[in-house]
Design an enzyme around this catalytic site. Structure first.
Site, PDB file in Angstrom:
ATOM      1  N   ALA A 175      -1.889  -2.303   2.719  1.00 48.61           N
ATOM      2  CA  ALA A 175      -2.690  -2.463   1.651  1.00 48.61           C
ATOM      3  C   ALA A 175      -3.828  -3.327   2.068  1.00 48.61           C
ATOM      4  CB  ALA A 175      -2.026  -3.254   0.359  1.00 48.61           C
ATOM      5  N   ALA A 176      -5.107  -2.724   1.514  1.00 51.48           N
ATOM      6  CA  ALA A 176      -6.342  -3.141   1.677  1.00 51.48           C
ATOM      7  C   ALA A 176      -7.451  -2.766   0.828  1.00 51.48           C
ATOM      8  CB  ALA A 176      -6.722  -2.920   3.083  1.00 51.48           C
ATOM      9  N   TYR A 236     -15.716  -4.636   5.500  1.00 52.92           N
ATOM     10  CA  TYR A 236     -14.488  -4.305   5.602  1.00 52.92           C
ATOM     11  C   TYR A 236     -14.112  -4.468   7.289  1.00 52.92           C
ATOM     12  CZ  TYR A 236     -10.683  -1.043   6.757  1.00 52.92           C
ATOM     13  OH  TYR A 236      -9.523  -0.435   6.995  1.00 52.92           O
ATOM     14  N   GLU A 251     -12.790   0.503  12.943  1.00 52.97           N
ATOM     15  CA  GLU A 251     -14.043  -0.058  12.616  1.00 52.97           C
ATOM     16  C   GLU A 251     -14.202  -1.191  13.205  1.00 52.97           C
ATOM     17  OE1 GLU A 251     -16.399   0.893  10.573  1.00 52.97           O
ATOM     18  OE2 GLU A 251     -15.489   2.995  10.272  1.00 52.97           O
ATOM     19  N   MET A 270      -2.290  -8.363  -3.551  1.00 55.97           N
ATOM     20  CA  MET A 270      -2.826  -8.847  -2.452  1.00 55.97           C
ATOM     21  C   MET A 270      -3.566 -10.388  -2.514  1.00 55.97           C
ATOM     22  SD  MET A 270      -1.607  -7.412   0.227  1.00 55.97           S
ATOM     23  CE  MET A 270       0.065  -7.046  -0.897  1.00 55.97           C
ATOM     24  N   ARG A 322      -5.381  12.252   1.555  1.00 56.91           N
ATOM     25  CA  ARG A 322      -6.447  11.351   1.574  1.00 56.91           C
ATOM     26  C   ARG A 322      -7.248  11.314   0.242  1.00 56.91           C
ATOM     27  NH1 ARG A 322      -7.970   7.033   4.235  1.00 56.91           N
ATOM     28  NH2 ARG A 322      -9.504   7.521   6.151  1.00 56.91           N
ATOM     29  N   GLY A 339       0.710  -1.299   0.107  1.00 53.51           N
ATOM     30  CA  GLY A 339       0.080   0.124   0.033  1.00 53.51           C
ATOM     31  C   GLY A 339       0.730   1.289   0.098  1.00 53.51           C
ATOM     32  N   GLY A 381      -0.652   4.804  -1.272  1.00 53.28           N
ATOM     33  CA  GLY A 381      -1.812   5.343  -0.658  1.00 53.28           C
ATOM     34  C   GLY A 381      -1.471   6.245   0.477  1.00 53.28           C
ATOM     35  N   TYR A 441     -14.526  -9.390  -2.588  1.00 54.24           N
ATOM     36  CA  TYR A 441     -13.141  -8.958  -2.868  1.00 54.24           C
ATOM     37  C   TYR A 441     -12.684  -8.355  -1.445  1.00 54.24           C
ATOM     38  CZ  TYR A 441      -9.810  -5.768  -5.035  1.00 54.24           C
ATOM     39  OH  TYR A 441      -8.659  -5.019  -5.078  1.00 54.24           O
ATOM     40  N   LYS A 464     -11.188  -7.208   8.359  1.00 54.31           N
ATOM     41  CA  LYS A 464      -9.865  -6.639   9.225  1.00 54.31           C
ATOM     42  C   LYS A 464      -9.957  -7.523  10.514  1.00 54.31           C
ATOM     43  CE  LYS A 464      -7.542  -3.272   7.245  1.00 54.31           C
ATOM     44  NZ  LYS A 464      -6.126  -3.154   7.547  1.00 54.31           N
TER      45      LYS A 464
END
Length: 357
Positions: free
Chosen positions: A89-90, A156, A135, A67, A191, A9, A12, A103, A160
């Site tokens: 990465a995600a 999500y 989250e 990934m 962002r 990632g 990002g 996915y 996680k």
């Protein structure tokens, strides 16, 4: 000997700041990027040196990987043999995870397992940081700490949570140095423009420039603990420098609503957001997370991390950057905050050139 880090990632928000931070510390940095027909490296272009120029100065190297591909991830890890891995990465957009749950589970959940298994097989004491998330707490009562039970409210968050426990299992089962950084929301000019904070500051600049009339949002009452991303990557590095691996909540200890963010951003520009904002039901989640608030006491007491930038200052940084990106004059308070509180690796001049337009 130069310490070698591998960042997933890296293109990002967090990965680009982390690369800057580690390079400033003298690291050799390797990053995994997905092969695509177009380049997606804008946030790190100012750091990159052409590897064809063989003069020994290049310390940032990029490798293709995915990934979802066990083989490609293993190849990169075996070839680079990193001392530290920062797994960032995600598929990280919560609302999108409801539209793409399978996915999200594969990339965000199983992707972590693929990384961990490659590190285990490498067997050279590599330290592993997992980018976990607030989250996980979902509907849990605030404030949330390391002891708060998890109650994820999205695909999500569920992905996680799987990754969180895999990190724990590899630590307990194989004695690996693996840690979860349970990071609460952290924002910056880098962002992505679909995340609500950047969506607001970007729209504000576009409205002031006469290029946009309305801003469509969802739940204005959702409350989040918003911090400043460059400080959070400093925390990531600190977690891998401890004698023993452990999991930490990283946040500011303050919570504000989306409505508060609108008040702060538009108020800073002397504008009334109620004239421009409209609610679009499509942006509501099937299951909402109403209130996230960090209790970062453990991080402060055990590793000495605490935030320098608070909510109203974060908003000013982001508004100034988006106004400058739009070619408009800005009040300058946000720029001044960065110039006064960050030395060395984090500089204002590297903000706008790395932003999504």
């Amino acid at each position: 000997m130069t310490t070698k880090a591998l960042i997933t990632g890296i293109t990002g928000q967090d990965g680009s700041y982390l690369a800057e931070f580690l390079l400033n510390k003298g690291y050799e940095v390797h990053g995994i990027i997905r092969r695509a027909s177009t380049f997606n490296t804008k946030r790190i272009d100012h750091l990159y040196q052409d590897p064809h120029i063989i003069d020994g100065t290049a310390r940032l190297f990029l490798h293709y990987g995915d990934m979802g591909s066990t083989g490609s991830l293993g190849d990169v890890i075996y070839d680079t043999k990193p001392d530290e891995i920062y797994h960032l990465a995600a598929q990280s957009h919560v609302r999108v995870s409801f539209d793409m749950p399978e996915y999200t589970g594969d990339v965000t959940g199983l992707g972590t397992t693929r990384m961990l298994e490659a590190v285990r097989r490498l067997d050279r004491g590599t330290r592993f940081y997992q980018a976990s998330t607030s989250e996980l707490f979902g509907s849990a009562k605030p404030p949330q700490s390391e002891e708060t039970p998890f109650h994820p409210q999205s695909p999500y968050a569920a992905a996680k949570l799987y990754a969180y426990w895999m990190v724990e299992n590899y630590r307990d089962g194989y004695g690996m140095y693996t840690v979860n950084g349970i990071l609460f929301n952290h924002e910056s000019p880098r962002r992505g423009e679909t995340f609500v904070t950047r969506k607001i500051t970007r729209a504000l600049a576009a409205i002031m420039a006469g290029k946009q009339d309305k801003l469509f949002l969802g739940n204005l009452d959702a409350k989040r603990d918003w911090g400043y991303a460059p400080e959070f990557v400093e925390a990531m590095h600190m977690l891998l420098q401890q004698e023993k691996p452990d999991d930490y909540v990283i946040g500011t200890g303050e919570s504000h609503s989306v409505r508060d963010f609108l008040d702060e951003a538009f108020g800073y520009a002397d504008m009334d957001w109620t004239r421009y904002v409209e609610i679009d039901p499509r942006y509501f989640r099937p299951t909402e997370v109403d209130y996230l608030l960090a209790n970062p006491t453990k991080a402060k007491e055990k590793i000495g991390w605490s935030p320098k930038v608070k909510f109203h200052e974060l908003v000013r940084i982001m508004v100034d950057a988006d106004l400058e990106l739009m070619g408009l004059r800005h009040p300058g308070e946000g720029k001044k905050i960065i110039q006064e509180r960050f030395e060395g690796w984090h500089r204002w001049e590297n903000q706008v050139i790395t932003m999504d337009k």
